[in-house]
Design a protein around this motif. Structure first.
Motif, PDB file in Angstrom:
ATOM      1  N   PHE A 124       0.817  -1.210   0.000  1.00 38.74           N
ATOM      2  CA  PHE A 124       0.000   0.000   0.000  1.00 38.74           C
ATOM      3  C   PHE A 124       0.854   1.264   0.000  1.00 38.74           C
ATOM      4  CE2 PHE A 124      -3.177  -3.038   1.394  1.00 38.74           C
ATOM      5  CZ  PHE A 124      -4.230  -2.664   0.582  1.00 38.74           C
ATOM      6  N   HIS A 125       2.061   1.174   0.536  1.00 39.66           N
ATOM      7  CA  HIS A 125       2.917   2.345   0.636  1.00 39.66           C
ATOM      8  C   HIS A 125       3.566   2.673  -0.715  1.00 39.66           C
ATOM      9  CE1 HIS A 125       6.421   4.764   1.884  1.00 39.66           C
ATOM     10  NE2 HIS A 125       5.637   5.162   2.850  1.00 39.66           N
ATOM     11  N   ASP A 126       3.987   1.625  -1.428  1.00 41.19           N
ATOM     12  CA  ASP A 126       4.801   1.844  -2.629  1.00 41.19           C
ATOM     13  C   ASP A 126       4.040   1.775  -3.942  1.00 41.19           C
ATOM     14  OD1 ASP A 126       6.808   2.091  -0.870  1.00 41.19           O
ATOM     15  OD2 ASP A 126       7.862   0.251  -1.393  1.00 41.19           O
ATOM     16  N   THR A 127       2.786   1.318  -3.907  1.00 40.10           N
ATOM     17  CA  THR A 127       2.048   1.277  -5.161  1.00 40.10           C
ATOM     18  C   THR A 127       0.921   2.292  -5.102  1.00 40.10           C
ATOM     19  OG1 THR A 127       0.445  -0.354  -4.423  1.00 40.10           O
ATOM     20  CG2 THR A 127       2.471  -1.198  -5.401  1.00 40.10           C
ATOM     21  N   LYS A 128       0.284   2.466  -6.231  1.00 37.56           N
ATOM     22  CA  LYS A 128      -0.755   3.499  -6.317  1.00 37.56           C
ATOM     23  C   LYS A 128      -2.126   2.958  -5.897  1.00 37.56           C
ATOM     24  CE  LYS A 128       1.702   6.919  -7.585  1.00 37.56           C
ATOM     25  NZ  LYS A 128       2.221   6.957  -6.217  1.00 37.56           N
ATOM     26  N   VAL A 129      -2.209   1.678  -5.511  1.00 43.64           N
ATOM     27  CA  VAL A 129      -3.500   1.057  -5.199  1.00 43.64           C
ATOM     28  C   VAL A 129      -4.342   1.912  -4.257  1.00 43.64           C
ATOM     29  CG1 VAL A 129      -4.648  -1.006  -4.342  1.00 43.64           C
ATOM     30  CG2 VAL A 129      -2.396  -1.190  -5.386  1.00 43.64           C
ATOM     31  N   GLY A 183      -0.926   5.457  -2.442  1.00 43.75           N
ATOM     32  CA  GLY A 183       0.477   5.494  -2.014  1.00 43.75           C
ATOM     33  C   GLY A 183       0.628   5.908  -0.555  1.00 43.75           C
ATOM     34  N   SER A 184       1.714   6.616  -0.272  1.00 44.95           N
ATOM     35  CA  SER A 184       2.005   6.932   1.136  1.00 44.95           C
ATOM     36  C   SER A 184       1.037   7.965   1.713  1.00 44.95           C
ATOM     37  CB  SER A 184       3.449   7.417   1.275  1.00 44.95           C
ATOM     38  OG  SER A 184       3.653   8.479   0.385  1.00 44.95           O
ATOM     39  N   ASP A 185       0.306   8.674   0.837  1.00 46.24           N
ATOM     40  CA  ASP A 185      -0.622   9.682   1.362  1.00 46.24           C
ATOM     41  C   ASP A 185      -1.926   9.069   1.852  1.00 46.24           C
ATOM     42  OD1 ASP A 185       1.162  11.636   0.691  1.00 46.24           O
ATOM     43  OD2 ASP A 185       0.333  11.883  -1.322  1.00 46.24           O
ATOM     44  N   VAL A 199      -7.777   6.641   5.186  1.00 42.56           N
ATOM     45  CA  VAL A 199      -6.832   5.595   5.592  1.00 42.56           C
ATOM     46  C   VAL A 199      -5.466   5.922   4.992  1.00 42.56           C
ATOM     47  CG1 VAL A 199      -8.464   3.695   5.825  1.00 42.56           C
ATOM     48  CG2 VAL A 199      -7.469   4.187   3.600  1.00 42.56           C
ATOM     49  N   ASN A 200      -4.410   5.500   5.668  1.00 48.02           N
ATOM     50  CA  ASN A 200      -3.076   5.597   5.079  1.00 48.02           C
ATOM     51  C   ASN A 200      -2.240   4.413   5.542  1.00 48.02           C
ATOM     52  OD1 ASN A 200      -1.560   6.254   7.515  1.00 48.02           O
ATOM     53  ND2 ASN A 200      -2.654   8.188   7.465  1.00 48.02           N
ATOM     54  N   PRO A 201      -1.121   4.178   4.857  1.00 48.02           N
ATOM     55  CA  PRO A 201      -0.350   2.956   5.151  1.00 48.02           C
ATOM     56  C   PRO A 201       0.127   2.868   6.600  1.00 48.02           C
ATOM     57  CG  PRO A 201       0.430   3.986   3.132  1.00 48.02           C
ATOM     58  CD  PRO A 201      -0.524   4.938   3.750  1.00 48.02           C
ATOM     59  N   GLU A 202       0.224   4.000   7.282  1.00 51.59           N
ATOM     60  CA  GLU A 202       0.709   3.982   8.663  1.00 51.59           C
ATOM     61  C   GLU A 202      -0.125   3.055   9.557  1.00 51.59           C
ATOM     62  OE1 GLU A 202       3.522   5.237   9.865  1.00 51.59           O
ATOM     63  OE2 GLU A 202       3.876   5.705   7.757  1.00 51.59           O
ATOM     64  N   LEU A 203      -1.397   2.848   9.137  1.00 49.31           N
ATOM     65  CA  LEU A 203      -2.273   1.939   9.881  1.00 49.31           C
ATOM     66  C   LEU A 203      -1.636   0.565  10.044  1.00 49.31           C
ATOM     67  CD1 LEU A 203      -5.840   2.372   8.419  1.00 49.31           C
ATOM     68  CD2 LEU A 203      -5.040   2.894  10.713  1.00 49.31           C
ATOM     69  N   MET A 204      -0.853   0.169   9.021  1.00 47.19           N
ATOM     70  CA  MET A 204      -0.282  -1.175   9.011  1.00 47.19           C
ATOM     71  C   MET A 204       1.150  -1.190   9.505  1.00 47.19           C
ATOM     72  SD  MET A 204      -1.508  -2.666   5.451  1.00 47.19           S
ATOM     73  CE  MET A 204      -2.920  -1.961   4.702  1.00 47.19           C
ATOM     74  N   ALA A 205       1.673  -0.014   9.813  1.00 48.99           N
ATOM     75  CA  ALA A 205       3.070   0.059  10.223  1.00 48.99           C
ATOM     76  C   ALA A 205       3.262  -0.754  11.494  1.00 48.99           C
ATOM     77  CB  ALA A 205       3.472   1.504  10.455  1.00 48.99           C
ATOM     78  N   LYS A 244      15.191  -3.213  -6.927  1.00 49.34           N
ATOM     79  CA  LYS A 244      14.996  -1.784  -7.209  1.00 49.34           C
ATOM     80  C   LYS A 244      15.247  -1.483  -8.677  1.00 49.34           C
ATOM     81  CE  LYS A 244      15.562   0.447  -2.778  1.00 49.34           C
ATOM     82  NZ  LYS A 244      16.426  -0.100  -1.761  1.00 49.34           N
ATOM     83  N   VAL A 245      16.144  -2.270  -9.307  1.00 49.34           N
ATOM     84  CA  VAL A 245      16.454  -2.021 -10.711  1.00 49.34           C
ATOM     85  C   VAL A 245      15.304  -2.510 -11.598  1.00 49.34           C
ATOM     86  CG1 VAL A 245      18.017  -2.575 -12.608  1.00 49.34           C
ATOM     87  CG2 VAL A 245      18.928  -2.186 -10.313  1.00 49.34           C
ATOM     88  N   PHE A 246      14.803  -3.710 -11.289  1.00 51.98           N
ATOM     89  CA  PHE A 246      13.828  -4.314 -12.192  1.00 51.98           C
ATOM     90  C   PHE A 246      12.373  -4.004 -11.846  1.00 51.98           C
ATOM     91  CE2 PHE A 246      17.461  -7.287 -12.884  1.00 51.98           C
ATOM     92  CZ  PHE A 246      17.651  -6.962 -14.225  1.00 51.98           C
ATOM     93  N   PHE A 247      12.061  -3.950 -10.571  1.00 47.75           N
ATOM     94  CA  PHE A 247      10.669  -3.680 -10.176  1.00 47.75           C
ATOM     95  C   PHE A 247      10.643  -2.480  -9.239  1.00 47.75           C
ATOM     96  CE2 PHE A 247      11.598  -8.210 -10.177  1.00 47.75           C
ATOM     97  CZ  PHE A 247      10.772  -8.682 -11.196  1.00 47.75           C
ATOM     98  N   ALA A 248      10.863  -1.301  -9.788  1.00 47.25           N
ATOM     99  CA  ALA A 248      10.988  -0.111  -8.950  1.00 47.25           C
ATOM    100  C   ALA A 248       9.816   0.035  -7.975  1.00 47.25           C
ATOM    101  CB  ALA A 248      11.102   1.117  -9.828  1.00 47.25           C
ATOM    102  N   ASP A 249       8.597  -0.188  -8.478  1.00 47.23           N
ATOM    103  CA  ASP A 249       7.424   0.096  -7.660  1.00 47.23           C
ATOM    104  C   ASP A 249       7.289  -0.824  -6.469  1.00 47.23           C
ATOM    105  OD1 ASP A 249       6.466   2.285  -8.769  1.00 47.23           O
ATOM    106  OD2 ASP A 249       4.778   1.366  -9.844  1.00 47.23           O
TER     107      ASP A 249
END
Lengths: 323, 290
Positions: free
Chosen positions: A132-137, A140-142, A236-242, B259-264
């Motif tokens: 949830f933090h690194d993808t746009k699903v 992201g982090s917001d 909701v934000n990813p911090e919930l799962m931190a 990080k190189v191949f799957f940045a996201d």
């Protein structure tokens, strides 16, 4: 953590029932701040109760419980769309998604034991966190906002009192369900596993299956807490799962006292109150800006002085209560 | 990806893996020998990085001297911390260890915020390590990263030597497999633990100091490295230094190439690796079945 607790007496329910009725009656009289705080504490109580099923009843120390909480919350927001979702669909969806992830995590992590289990659950929660933090699903982090709260007919959680009673009903449901589990054959088996897993296995119990069932149920209930949290906050934000969140809920369970359902609730109340007090300028003065410091010290002192939790304190003061 | 980039990424992987090993080896010592779940271990790494941030300007180009000073400070800090808090935790169960060290994290984080603030900082690479090493026109690689790898290798070898070839190491290994026996043999377990703990803190802080000029110094760095350390220890097998090294290098490669191949989605790479290892061997690569 070692003794098998037997509370087959009907009397054990009187206090919780009175408390629930009192909260229900007092609800409409509370101001905004108080009712908001009570709702927060009730949601955290459900979250803590769900972990108590694992830690206190089954002896499984999970440090990744926030993942299921967060997933419940995220599913609620993601599935509700711009026009708002149907409560009757969103609630099962949130709990179901959390249970599904719990099934996956539990199936793998229950192969390990003790310290390994603690860390593996932690790592799986981090996995959810990063998704949830690194993808746009989920923004992201917001994080993301929920535009309209769940509703079904007149039961609209946009209304403050409706939210209050839905949360209270959920708490009563969770408490009651876990109390029933405790008294059931299933609960007795879990207690047996906690005390001596080898013996249970030797006695022919499908230990893995029992533990997995407890893990999935705990995940689903954490998902319920997540659903309620998303409905309350509208964001909701990813911090919930931190992992801090997993640490906090574990702290609540232990703070209250392991092996008692009311311990989880007392722990949730005490922890939230402590945090509130330590971060209030009117009480703590300039130290309120550094509430983490005071909270941290309080935790350390607490662990040093009260290894059995607040329930242990009550028992030490009035031994009659323990009988 | 051309050959030069590939080579650079390989070097980065090894360098990152070795650095992780330095942190994780401290945790392995504290964890495998003393049986304490120390959630505050990441904080020691963070403290090291902030120490580099504070000390570097004082020492100027005397980078090595700064590392030595930092290690001395960290050792003293670890010794006192063990005396004040951790010595009470050995007899407690895992839950209480988790709790108390969680409380310590909150204290460390807040003290850091009071003392140095919440800004992100950088630490300058010392002049004599500035610049890059060039291999024809295939690739070029920063001297500082080479230095970091070399330092970690020296430390890893030293650690291996101490653990496997010295009397102290013998006691450490014996303590890891049977604490009561060591006590029974008349070894001062209390003092042994205190030394091992201080060494663990020093290793983590040293890793933080070495890492500081490569990555920025930021508030959350302790938490992120802590989780990775847990993963390492689980993958490698609790208490096994060799396992920790193997796991560190594996994770270094998975993370760097992820990080190189799957940045996201690179964040979950190491957790996937852990899941795979645990399905295959629940006790970790080098762990003993309990």
């Amino acid at each position: 953590m070692t003794q098998v607790h037997t509370s087959a007496r009907g009397g054990a329910f009187i206090v919780p029932v009175i408390c629930a009725i009192a909260i229900g009656v007092l609800g409409p009289m509370m101001g905004n701040y108080v009712s908001d705080f009570v709702v927060k504490v009730m949601i955290l109580s459900i979250f803590a109760l769900s972990l108590e099923l694992l830690v206190g009843m089954t002896g499984l120390v999970s440090l990744g419980h926030a993942a299921f909480y967060g997933i419940g919350a995220y599913v609620t927001v993601l599935a509700s769309g711009n026009e708002g979702g149907n409560l009757a669909l969103l609630l099962p969806a949130a709990m179901g998604a959390a249970a599904l992830y719990a099934l996956f995590v539990g199936a793998l992590s229950l192969r390990t034991r003790g310290v390994y289990f603690i860390m593996v659950t932690l790592a799986f929660a981090q996995m959810a966190f990063f998704v949830f933090h690194d993808t746009k699903v989920g923004g992201g982090s917001d994080g993301i906002y929920m535009y309209v709260r769940p509703a079904i007919g007149k039961l609209d959680m946009e209304n403050r009192m409706v939210l209050f009673y839905v949360v209270l009903a959920s708490l009563v449901f969770t408490y009651g369900l876990l109390a029933l589990v405790r008294r059931s054959r299933f609960g007795a088996a879990l207690a047996g596993i906690r005390v001596n897993e080898q013996r249970m296995r030797a006695a022919g119990f499908p230990v893995y299956g029992y533990k997995l069932a407890a893990f999935v149920l705990a995940g689903a209930l954490a998902g319920l807490a997540g659903f309620l949290l998303a409905s309350r906050d509208g964001v909701v934000n990813p911090e919930l799962m931190a992992w801090h969140n997993s640490g906090e809920v574990l702290l609540m369970v232990i703070l209250g006292g392991l092996g008692h359902l009311r311990g989880a609730v007392i722990g949730a109340i005490a922890f939230t109150l402590l945090k509130e007090i330590f971060s209030t300028h009117a009480v703590m003065g300039p130290l309120a800006d550094h509430w983490q410091l005071t909270l941290g010290i309080a935790i350390i002192v607490f662990v040093a002085l009260l290894p059995k939790g607040l329930i242990g304190l009550v028992k030490r003061i009035s031994p009659k209560e323990a009988a | 990806m051309d050959f030069g980039t590939f080579l650079v990424q390989c070097l980065n992987s090894v360098q990152y893996g070795l650095l992780l090993f330095l942190v994780a080896s401290g945790l392995t010592l504290i964890f495998g020998i003393m049986g304490v779940i120390n959630l505050a271990h990441g904080s020691f790494y963070m403290i090291g990085a902030y120490m580099a941030f504070t000390l570097a300007p004082l020492f100027g180009d005397q980078f090595l001297l700064m590392l030595v000073a930092g290690v001395v400070l960290a050792t003293v800090f670890g010794y006192v911390l063990e005396w004040a808090f951790f010595s009470y935790l050995y007899q407690r169960d895992h839950l209480q260890q988790v709790l108390m060290t969680y409380g310590l994290i909150l204290v460390f984080e807040e003290l850091r915020s009071i003392l140095v603030g919440n800004d992100v900082h950088g630490v300058k690479v010392p002049a004599w390590l500035d610049g890059s090493f060039a291999l024809g026109n295939v690739m070029s690689y920063p001297w500082y990263r080479l230095f970091a790898s070399a330092a970690c290798i020296v430390l890893a070898v030293a650690l291996y030597w101490v653990v496997n070839r010295t009397r102290l190491g013998m006691m450490i290994r014996a303590g890891a497999s049977n604490r009561d026996m060591v006590r029974g043999l008349g070894i001062d377990v209390k003092r042994l633990y205190r030394i091992v703990f201080a060494a663990g803190v020093a290793l983590a802080a040293l890793a933080g100091m070495i890492a500081a000029p490569m990555s920025s110094v930021y508030p959350n760095m302790g938490a992120s490295v802590l989780i990775i350390c847990f993963v390492l220890v689980v993958i490698g097998g609790i208490g096994s230094i060799t396992g920790a090294l193997l796991a560190s290098l594996l994770v270094g490669f998975v993370d760097t190439f992820g990080k190189v191949f799957f940045a996201d989605l690179s964040g979950i790479g190491i957790y996937l690796l852990m899941a795979i290892v645990l399905i295959w061997k629940p006790e970790g690569l080098m762990g003993r079945r309990t």
